[in-house]
Design a protein around this motif. Structure first.
Motif, PDB file in Angstrom:
ATOM      1  N   GLY A 190      -9.419   3.802   1.556  1.00 20.15           N
ATOM      2  CA  GLY A 190      -9.686   2.408   1.224  1.00 20.15           C
ATOM      3  C   GLY A 190     -11.152   2.050   1.144  1.00 20.15           C
TER       4      GLY A 190
ATOM      5  N   TYR B  93      -3.738  -6.610  -0.201  1.00 20.15           N
ATOM      6  CA  TYR B  93      -3.285  -5.693  -1.237  1.00 20.15           C
ATOM      7  C   TYR B  93      -2.444  -6.420  -2.276  1.00 20.15           C
ATOM      8  CZ  TYR B  93      -5.011  -1.378   0.815  1.00 20.15           C
ATOM      9  OH  TYR B  93      -5.819  -0.378   1.263  1.00 20.15           O
TER      10      TYR B  93
ATOM     11  N   LYS C 268       0.824  -1.209   0.000  1.00 17.40           N
ATOM     12  CA  LYS C 268       0.000   0.000   0.000  1.00 17.40           C
ATOM     13  C   LYS C 268       0.862   1.264   0.000  1.00 17.40           C
ATOM     14  CE  LYS C 268      -4.059   1.976   2.319  1.00 17.40           C
ATOM     15  NZ  LYS C 268      -3.574   3.358   2.430  1.00 17.40           N
TER      16      LYS C 268
ATOM     17  N   SER D 178       1.262   3.027  -3.933  1.00 19.30           N
ATOM     18  CA  SER D 178       0.036   3.661  -3.425  1.00 19.30           C
ATOM     19  C   SER D 178      -1.011   3.881  -4.513  1.00 19.30           C
ATOM     20  CB  SER D 178       0.376   4.991  -2.751  1.00 19.30           C
ATOM     21  OG  SER D 178       1.046   5.853  -3.656  1.00 19.30           O
TER      22      SER D 178
END
Length: 481
Positions: free
Chosen positions: A49, A375, A9, A13
């Motif tokens: 998120g 992720y 993350k 990003s």
């Protein structure tokens, strides 16, 4: 979130996405490839998120056609434009001078659709082959004897990422090899922590075997064979992770479809895609086996083919995917792995042109537990990265610098081992710029040894078919630095 989730993350990003069954349940009822799903999830996720599922549903309702919808009827009756996000196939028609298009998913055939000349001039990808995009359709009626047609009057290519490959390479430096392999497996939509004590990802060796499916995504003109029991996810990976690959599942293959159609003057699948996966290879039929075998031999050897007066080239790789019967110990029932392949692929000279073999029976079956949770790289971004790596020539130079090739080594063996090594180097160590940057132990373990093993299986299997071929491979080692 665990440590790897946080790292992905933070480092990717803009390019990562949170994959959970809750988030992806919104696509129930839509048969969409992963790169479309991931793009929509990323498009409607905020920085905290939160996924806005209602917005995704609105987009799906507005732009994604459903199987039961009669788009042609809508165009005829309402006489209005319709905008869709879809896959289309373009076919140049030399006789009429038109670029015809079809959308098989909603029943629009190539005789129904014509691309507006101004649109074709603006977008090169609309001059032949498959593409994804947001398109505008309208019905154009004709007077007299001429038939009406559906016109593609607007087009926006589906390419949400302009890939910065140097950025990707820089981020790789922040990962150790174990975490990087787990990131790649997650980006294939699988859970690298899955362990069922038998066929799960119990060690790095098994994870590396799983990643070998990506070799044809990153290395041009690489040809592999994978045989595995049903349910190990072969079809899913090659049919969902990239819009630049093509999968054939059953049916009849012709030389015209694969290489060049002399009657229409149009290129076939080879040269238009990064790879061609031939699934359920044992069920495939060929219109003329001798014709296909001849064309395949030339192409697999040199990347060229000749049909009539046309000579073509391509960087498309092939991967043959088939099932193999196993015994109670989960091992092949026969020591001859290729006995269930079509006759055309049992010829030793043709098999020798395939670079490596993947033991798919050592890979896990697809269950709910093996689906990624956490992720991962957005599939669309990941596929663009792999596509970009194909044309990065510095990796083959590095492999040449590192390997010590013995005198008298078989040329095909050397070529095969080098190409597989290069594919692994691109996947696992994309950040290296020269042979001096390479950790030799890592290269030995993660590139050279897997390449030698995959090529050795091919040679051993060919020897069982034709004793004239020796089962040994050259003793290729690392140079002493």
């Amino acid at each position: 979130m665990n440590g790897l989730d946080i790292k992905i993350k933070n480092t990717f990003s803009e390019e990562s996405v949170l994959k959970t069954s809750d988030n992806y349940g919104v696509f129930s009822g839509y048969n969409l490839p992963s790169f479309i799903k991931d793009w929509l999830i990323a498009k409607y996720t905020d920085q905290a998120g939160n996924v806005y599922r209602n917005d995704i549903l609105d987009f799906l309702e507005k732009y994604i056609p459903k199987k039961h919808e009669d788009i042609k009827g809508e165009l005829l009756v309402k006489n209005d434009e319709i905008k869709l996000l879809t896959r289309l196939l373009v076919e140049p028609d030399v006789k009429t001078g038109n670029l015809k298009f079809s959308i098989p998913d909603i029943g629009i055939k190539s005789n129904d659709g014509i691309i507006a000349p101004n649109i074709a001039k603006e977008f090169p990808e609309l001059r032949g082959g498959e593409s994804w995009g947001i398109i505008t359709l309208r019905y154009v009626p004709q007077m007299g004897k001429e038939k009406g047609f559906i016109e593609l009057s607007g087009y926006t290519p589906f390419k949400p990422y302009d890939v910065d490959i140097e950025y990707f390479k820089t981020i790789r430096k922040e990962y150790n090899i174990s975490d990087w392999i787990d990131l790649l497996i997650r980006s294939m939509e699988y859970n690298p922590d899955y362990d069922d004590n038998e066929f799960g990802f119990t060690n790095l060796t098994k994870k590396l075997l799983f990643l070998s499916r990506l070799l044809v995504f990153v290395e041009p003109n690489l040809n592999l064979i994978e045989l595995a029991p049903k349910g190990t996810g072969k079809s899913y990976i090659f049919g969902n992770l990239s819009k630049t690959g093509w999968m054939i599942s059953g049916g009849t293959i012709t030389r015209a479809k694969m290489f060049y159609d002399a009657n229409r003057g149009t290129e076939g699948l080879v040269g238009r895609y990064d790879y061609i996966a031939i699934d359920e290879i044992q069920t495939i039929k060929f219109s003329d086996e001798m014709e296909i075998a001849g064309a395949m031999k030339s192409y697999l050897e040199q990347g060229t083919f000749t049909v009539a007066n046309y000579k073509g080239t391509g960087q498309t790789g092939f991967i043959l995917l088939g099932n193999i019967p196993l015994n109670e110990n989960k091992k092949p029932t026969s020591k001859t792995y290729f006995e269930n392949l079509p006759k055309v692929f049992k010829e030793s000279a043709l098999l020798d042109r395939f670079h490596g073999f993947i033991k798919g029976w050592n890979l896990p079956r697809v269950t709910e537990d093996i689906k990624v949770k956490g992720y991962a790289l957005n599939v669309e971004y990941f596929s663009e990265i792999m596509h970009t790596l194909r044309t990065s020539g510095e990796y083959s130079v590095i492999v040449d610098d590192l390997l010590d090739i013995p005198n008298g080594a078989d040329t095909r063996d050397v070529k095969a081992i080098k190409k597989i090594c290069t594919g692994y180097l691109k996947l696992l160590f994309p950040h290296v710029k020269s042979s001096k940057d390479v950790d030799l132990t890592d290269f030995e373990n993660y590139c050279l040894q897997p390449a030698l093993e995959k090529r050795k299986i091919i040679k051993e299997q060919i020897h069982l078919i034709d004793s004239e071929f020796k089962p040994e491979i050259p003793n290729i080692t690392l140079k002493n630095y």
